[in-house]
Motif scaffolding. Structure first.
Motif, PDB file in Angstrom:
ATOM      1  N   LEU A   1    -115.018  38.755  34.633  1.00 32.39           N
ATOM      2  CA  LEU A   1    -115.630  37.746  35.499  1.00 32.39           C
ATOM      3  C   LEU A   1    -115.884  36.438  34.760  1.00 32.39           C
ATOM      4  CD1 LEU A   1    -118.167  39.963  37.498  1.00 32.39           C
ATOM      5  CD2 LEU A   1    -115.805  39.379  38.057  1.00 32.39           C
ATOM      6  N   SER A   2    -115.284  36.303  33.583  1.00 37.54           N
ATOM      7  CA  SER A   2    -115.454  35.071  32.812  1.00 37.54           C
ATOM      8  C   SER A   2    -114.914  33.885  33.606  1.00 37.54           C
ATOM      9  CB  SER A   2    -114.713  35.180  31.479  1.00 37.54           C
ATOM     10  OG  SER A   2    -114.806  33.981  30.759  1.00 37.54           O
ATOM     11  N   GLY A   3    -115.684  32.799  33.621  1.00 43.51           N
ATOM     12  CA  GLY A   3    -115.240  31.595  34.318  1.00 43.51           C
ATOM     13  C   GLY A   3    -115.562  31.576  35.794  1.00 43.51           C
TER      14      GLY A   3
ATOM     15  N   PHE B   1    -120.629  31.758  40.773  1.00 40.22           N
ATOM     16  CA  PHE B   1    -121.064  32.385  42.018  1.00 40.22           C
ATOM     17  C   PHE B   1    -122.035  31.456  42.739  1.00 40.22           C
ATOM     18  CE2 PHE B   1    -120.134  35.736  38.907  1.00 40.22           C
ATOM     19  CZ  PHE B   1    -119.132  36.414  39.580  1.00 40.22           C
ATOM     20  N   ALA B   2    -121.774  31.240  44.006  1.00 39.83           N
ATOM     21  CA  ALA B   2    -122.579  30.283  44.766  1.00 39.83           C
ATOM     22  C   ALA B   2    -123.934  30.851  45.156  1.00 39.83           C
ATOM     23  CB  ALA B   2    -121.810  29.850  46.017  1.00 39.83           C
ATOM     24  N   ASP B   3    -123.985  32.140  45.400  1.00 41.84           N
ATOM     25  CA  ASP B   3    -125.236  32.719  45.890  1.00 41.84           C
ATOM     26  C   ASP B   3    -125.275  34.209  45.577  1.00 41.84           C
ATOM     27  OD1 ASP B   3    -123.481  33.885  47.766  1.00 41.84           O
ATOM     28  OD2 ASP B   3    -123.851  32.270  49.206  1.00 41.84           O
ATOM     29  N   HIS B   4    -126.359  34.826  46.022  1.00 46.66           N
ATOM     30  CA  HIS B   4    -126.574  36.252  45.769  1.00 46.66           C
ATOM     31  C   HIS B   4    -125.452  37.100  46.371  1.00 46.66           C
ATOM     32  CE1 HIS B   4    -128.638  40.140  45.578  1.00 46.66           C
ATOM     33  NE2 HIS B   4    -128.422  40.275  46.870  1.00 46.66           N
ATOM     34  N   GLU B   5    -125.055  36.812  47.592  1.00 43.14           N
ATOM     35  CA  GLU B   5    -124.052  37.631  48.261  1.00 43.14           C
ATOM     36  C   GLU B   5    -122.700  37.558  47.572  1.00 43.14           C
ATOM     37  OE1 GLU B   5    -124.429  39.952  50.455  1.00 43.14           O
ATOM     38  OE2 GLU B   5    -126.584  39.509  50.387  1.00 43.14           O
TER      39      GLU B   5
ATOM     40  N   VAL C   1    -122.181  37.239  44.394  1.00 40.06           N
ATOM     41  CA  VAL C   1    -122.268  38.121  43.227  1.00 40.06           C
ATOM     42  C   VAL C   1    -122.057  39.572  43.653  1.00 40.06           C
ATOM     43  CG1 VAL C   1    -123.754  38.998  41.387  1.00 40.06           C
ATOM     44  CG2 VAL C   1    -123.822  36.581  41.977  1.00 40.06           C
ATOM     45  N   GLN C   2    -122.740  39.982  44.723  1.00 37.35           N
ATOM     46  CA  GLN C   2    -122.623  41.369  45.177  1.00 37.35           C
ATOM     47  C   GLN C   2    -121.181  41.697  45.559  1.00 37.35           C
ATOM     48  OE1 GLN C   2    -125.550  43.040  44.599  1.00 37.35           O
ATOM     49  NE2 GLN C   2    -126.027  40.948  43.960  1.00 37.35           N
ATOM     50  N   ARG C   3    -120.539  40.800  46.312  1.00 37.83           N
ATOM     51  CA  ARG C   3    -119.163  41.048  46.741  1.00 37.83           C
ATOM     52  C   ARG C   3    -118.217  41.140  45.548  1.00 37.83           C
ATOM     53  NH1 ARG C   3    -120.461  37.142  50.660  1.00 37.83           N
ATOM     54  NH2 ARG C   3    -119.348  35.560  49.436  1.00 37.83           N
ATOM     55  N   SER C   4    -118.385  40.228  44.587  1.00 40.51           N
ATOM     56  CA  SER C   4    -117.460  40.172  43.456  1.00 40.51           C
ATOM     57  C   SER C   4    -117.572  41.409  42.574  1.00 40.51           C
ATOM     58  CB  SER C   4    -117.705  38.908  42.633  1.00 40.51           C
ATOM     59  OG  SER C   4    -117.397  37.755  43.377  1.00 40.51           O
ATOM     60  N   VAL C   5    -118.795  41.819  42.228  1.00 39.45           N
ATOM     61  CA  VAL C   5    -118.967  42.982  41.350  1.00 39.45           C
ATOM     62  C   VAL C   5    -118.533  44.250  42.071  1.00 39.45           C
ATOM     63  CG1 VAL C   5    -120.587  44.353  39.989  1.00 39.45           C
ATOM     64  CG2 VAL C   5    -120.798  41.858  40.030  1.00 39.45           C
TER      65      VAL C   5
ATOM     66  N   PHE D   1    -126.045  33.193  33.716  1.00 40.62           N
ATOM     67  CA  PHE D   1    -125.602  31.821  33.510  1.00 40.62           C
ATOM     68  C   PHE D   1    -124.475  31.426  34.466  1.00 40.62           C
ATOM     69  CE2 PHE D   1    -127.301  33.055  29.276  1.00 40.62           C
ATOM     70  CZ  PHE D   1    -128.327  32.130  29.226  1.00 40.62           C
ATOM     71  N   GLN D   2    -124.049  32.347  35.314  1.00 42.48           N
ATOM     72  CA  GLN D   2    -122.928  32.069  36.201  1.00 42.48           C
ATOM     73  C   GLN D   2    -123.302  32.104  37.676  1.00 42.48           C
ATOM     74  OE1 GLN D   2    -120.078  34.406  33.100  1.00 42.48           O
ATOM     75  NE2 GLN D   2    -119.187  34.148  35.117  1.00 42.48           N
ATOM     76  N   SER D   3    -124.602  32.220  37.968  1.00 42.90           N
ATOM     77  CA  SER D   3    -125.031  32.196  39.367  1.00 42.90           C
ATOM     78  C   SER D   3    -126.457  31.661  39.436  1.00 42.90           C
ATOM     79  CB  SER D   3    -124.964  33.595  39.984  1.00 42.90           C
ATOM     80  OG  SER D   3    -126.159  34.311  39.754  1.00 42.90           O
ATOM     81  N   PRO D   4    -126.872  31.184  40.619  1.00 44.01           N
ATOM     82  CA  PRO D   4    -128.244  30.685  40.766  1.00 44.01           C
ATOM     83  C   PRO D   4    -129.248  31.779  41.083  1.00 44.01           C
ATOM     84  CG  PRO D   4    -127.014  30.313  42.788  1.00 44.01           C
ATOM     85  CD  PRO D   4    -126.049  30.946  41.819  1.00 44.01           C
ATOM     86  N   VAL D   5    -128.812  33.026  41.137  1.00 43.01           N
ATOM     87  CA  VAL D   5    -129.695  34.121  41.527  1.00 43.01           C
ATOM     88  C   VAL D   5    -130.714  34.406  40.429  1.00 43.01           C
ATOM     89  CG1 VAL D   5    -129.801  36.540  42.218  1.00 43.01           C
ATOM     90  CG2 VAL D   5    -127.864  35.128  42.916  1.00 43.01           C
ATOM     91  N   VAL D   6    -131.985  34.432  40.792  1.00 43.97           N
ATOM     92  CA  VAL D   6    -133.066  34.768  39.867  1.00 43.97           C
ATOM     93  C   VAL D   6    -133.960  35.788  40.554  1.00 43.97           C
ATOM     94  CG1 VAL D   6    -135.069  33.923  38.592  1.00 43.97           C
ATOM     95  CG2 VAL D   6    -133.016  32.509  38.747  1.00 43.97           C
ATOM     96  N   VAL D   7    -134.313  36.848  39.843  1.00 41.32           N
ATOM     97  CA  VAL D   7    -135.211  37.871  40.393  1.00 41.32           C
ATOM     98  C   VAL D   7    -136.359  38.091  39.424  1.00 41.32           C
ATOM     99  CG1 VAL D   7    -133.345  39.023  41.638  1.00 41.32           C
ATOM    100  CG2 VAL D   7    -133.941  39.789  39.343  1.00 41.32           C
ATOM    101  N   ASP D   8    -137.445  38.644  39.927  1.00 43.03           N
ATOM    102  CA  ASP D   8    -138.565  38.998  39.052  1.00 43.03           C
ATOM    103  C   ASP D   8    -139.034  40.400  39.398  1.00 43.03           C
ATOM    104  OD1 ASP D   8    -141.216  38.769  40.827  1.00 43.03           O
ATOM    105  OD2 ASP D   8    -139.887  37.115  41.385  1.00 43.03           O
TER     106      ASP D   8
END
Length: 641
Positions: A398-400, A403-407, A409-413, A518-525
């Motif tokens: 997944l280098s390079g 990801f625009a959003d959370h979804e 990331v989920q679809r790609s992985v 570092f490749q998506s805006p998704v942040v969780v706590d």
């Protein structure tokens, strides 16, 4: 007075010690055919030891099939000692069932059921493997013969010091045990397997943060040794690491809490929750799990390495005082991997390529792997870009990617995991098995062909770090059904993906762990954070008292490499090519040996595939012969003039 019987003490009694005992038995007639005392110091059951002990979750599996596990030094092994044929795990299981192997204690009903269901392609439970290892240990002890006494101390060694030889006439070693007893030995072998480390400053800071804010932090550990009971149902948990420790974690937190997987009529897999599960947010440096094990069949056998050979390595050693892994060795390894991959593609699926294998091979032979001509040859011969082998892309799939959003990331992985399953478990992509096998051959040959002392420091760092990680990612992944289970958990909403380039920090403003990539805006706590990986090697911070004392007493030291970026410690115990422990100034410590993944040797595992000239068996034989030579020399010095 009767002659003194020399003694050998093993600190650690897991499969590595069992393998060395088998080699001592095989080599004794030639090197030391006289009475001998052996002491094995192991708090767990000897043979299986801590990592492979019976007392762990019955859901945890090996990541090797039954046919790919043996403890015997068969006649494929290049060593000075004699080979000894014996059953691997699969044949052992069959022998226990048909009664041809009788020296096995009664097995529990669920293990007998596992034996009946086991096939050569099954992935056995670690509980079943523990019984094979314990049986092998007993067989090795028996093979030592009546003149050898073997004493097992179910205890922990806390330190070793040299004795003055007053009682014996020669210098010996006193091994102190936690019980207060001591063992006197001429030779001491540290064979500790995977050991834990005391927390470094960052790990201690994270644990302190979690405790202060009422959270949970699991530092790098052997997964089954961690108490996860504080993690509550429905709780969000951040997980760093998606390798084999992560796979074990999923078993413990989902099926281990009463959930179960159910096959659908269409061949899919669903997860039926118990209601006790947490929700995991998982990421890593790559952002994807290890590659699945492969179930396809080769159209033709993979040959031994064609370019990374003894003759080529010898020629390189003659030309260079020091070898560089990336410049001298990796291009050969990559080319061997590519040769096996493309040979299988051409011979197994001629409709997917242009031209013949013979024509491709003749041109491929003459080209460097990292050359424009080789890339052009592949582009012309393999029309589908998805079938062209890109080892760098394989390493970081997944280098390079941005990801625009959370979804996204989920679809790609999830799509990556499904594609990996399609490639490695379908019947029409056996080129993945050819690649797997070629890398396995090179991995086993590297330590045999390349003297470690002839590698520059940067290369030793690369081999212990990147190369081992890459090989594990491609070749040491879980059974395919574990990846299917990951996708089922994901569809159930219990496993979310963070993606590649993961970072985690402790946020004092909210008293929670915060994670992202570092490749998506998704942040969780979350209030819980699990580092799903084994602890890094560290002799200096070892949680094993004997290893820590060895360092503190100045008898052993960590391996330190001086690179252009400065000094770097691998954290591993520095040993010589003969497995002798080296002092901080490089002097061999007479009578002290060490072997295993936490030493500066090549770090081969304790067991391996049959008929592969496996590195651990070569190491065991060489070490056993060195030990016997040392014992023989000691005995000779005690003879009257």
């Amino acid at each position: 007075m009767p002659p003194r019987v020399p003694a050998i003490a093993f600190i650690g009694g897991g499969p590595r010690t069992a393998g060395v005992l088998e080699r001592l038995a095989a080599n004794r007639p030639d090197l030391f055919d006289a009475p001998l005392e052996i002491h094995v110091i192991e708090p767990y059951q000897p043979g299986s030891g801590r990592i492979w002990r019976y007392d762990q979750s019955p859901g945890l599996l090996l990541n090797s099939t039954a046919a790919d596990v043996t403890m015997f030094t068969d006649d494929s092994v290049t060593c000075d000692g004699p080979s000894v044929q014996g059953p691997g795990l699969s044949a052992w299981a069959a022998g226990v069932l048909d009664g041809s192997i009788r020296d096995v204690p009664p097995l529990e009903p669920h293990l007998l059921s596992q034996l009946r269901a086991l096939t050569p392609s099954s992935f056995p439970t670690r509980q079943l493997q523990s019984k094979y290892l314990e049986w092998f240990f007993g067989r090795a002890v028996s093979a030592l013969g009546p003149e050898t006494t073997v004493t097992v101390h179910r205890d922990t060694a806390t330190g070793v010091e040299r004795s003055d030889g007053e009682r014996s006439g020669v210098e010996q070693h006193s091994v102190r045990l936690a019980s207060g007893a001591e063992v006197i030995a001429d030779v001491v072998v540290y064979a500790l397997g995977h050991t834990d480390s005391a927390p470094d400053d960052e790990t201690a800071r994270l644990s302190e943060f979690a405790a202060r804010h009422g959270g949970f932090h699991a530092p790098p550990s052997y997964t089954t040794d961690v108490d996860y009971s504080a993690i509550e149902a429905g709780q969000d948990v951040i997980v760093a690491g998606m390798g084999l420790a992560f796979v074990d974690l999923l078993v413990l937190l989902f099926e281990g809490r009463g959930g179960r997987f159910e096959e659908r009529p269409d061949g899919g897999l669903d997860y039926l929750p118990s209601g006790a599960e947490p929700r995991l947010w998982a990421g890593s440096r790559r952002g994807v799990p290890y590659h699945s094990k492969i179930s396809s069949t080769l159209s033709s056998p993979v040959e031994r390495p064609r370019y990374f050979t003894a003759a080529v390595v010898e020629a390189l050693l003659a030309l260079h005082a020091e070898l560089d892994f990336r410049a001298h060795l990796w291009p050969l390894i990559a080319k061997d991997a590519g040769y096996a991959y493309y040979r299988e593609l051409f011979t197994g699926y001629p409709e997917r390529v242009v031209g013949t294998w013979a024509a491709f091979e003749s041109r491929f032979d003459a080209l460097d792997w990292y050359s424009a001509e080789r890339e052009e040859l592949v582009a012309v011969s393999v029309p589908d870009p998805a079938l062209r082998l890109d080892l760098e892309k394989l390493d970081h799939p997944l280098s390079g990617c941005a990801f625009a959003d959370h979804e996204s990331v989920q679809r790609s992985v999830a799509a990556y995991i499904q594609n990996d399953l399609d490639l490695r478990t379908g019947p029409d992509h056996s080129e993945t098995l050819a690649l797997f096998t070629a890398l396995l051959y090179v991995y086993m040959d590297l330590g045999r062909l390349v003297p470690q002392e002839r590698l520059n420091a940067r290369s030793q760092q690369s081999i212990h770090g990147w190369w081992h990680g890459f090989f594990s990612f491609v070749d040491s992944g879980p059974p395919s059904h574990r990846l299917r289970e990951m996708l089922a958990l994901h569809r159930a909403g219990l496993l979310k993906f963070l993606g590649p380039g993961m970072w985690v920090r402790a946020d004092e403003s909210v008293g929670r762990f915060v994670a992202g990539t570092f490749q998506s805006p998704v942040v969780v706590d979350a209030s819980a954070y699990i580092e799903a990986r084994l602890p890094s090697a560290s002799v200096e911070r070892s949680a094993n008292p004997a290893l820590a004392e060895l360092h503190d007493a100045g008898l052993g030291t960590e391996q330190r490499l001086l690179t252009s970026e400065g000094a770097h410690s691998t954290g591993k115990l520095l040993v010589s090519g003969n497995y002798e422990i080296l002092s901080p100034v490089g002097i061999p410590q007479k009578g002290l040996f060490a072997v295993g993944p936490w030493t500066s040797g090549w770090g081969a595992g304790a067991f391996a595939r049959p008929n592969t000239n496996a590195a651990p068996f070569r190491e065991n034989d060489a070490l056993a012969r060195r030990i016997l030579a040392t014992v023989a020399a000691t005995t000779q010095s005690l003879q009257p003039n």
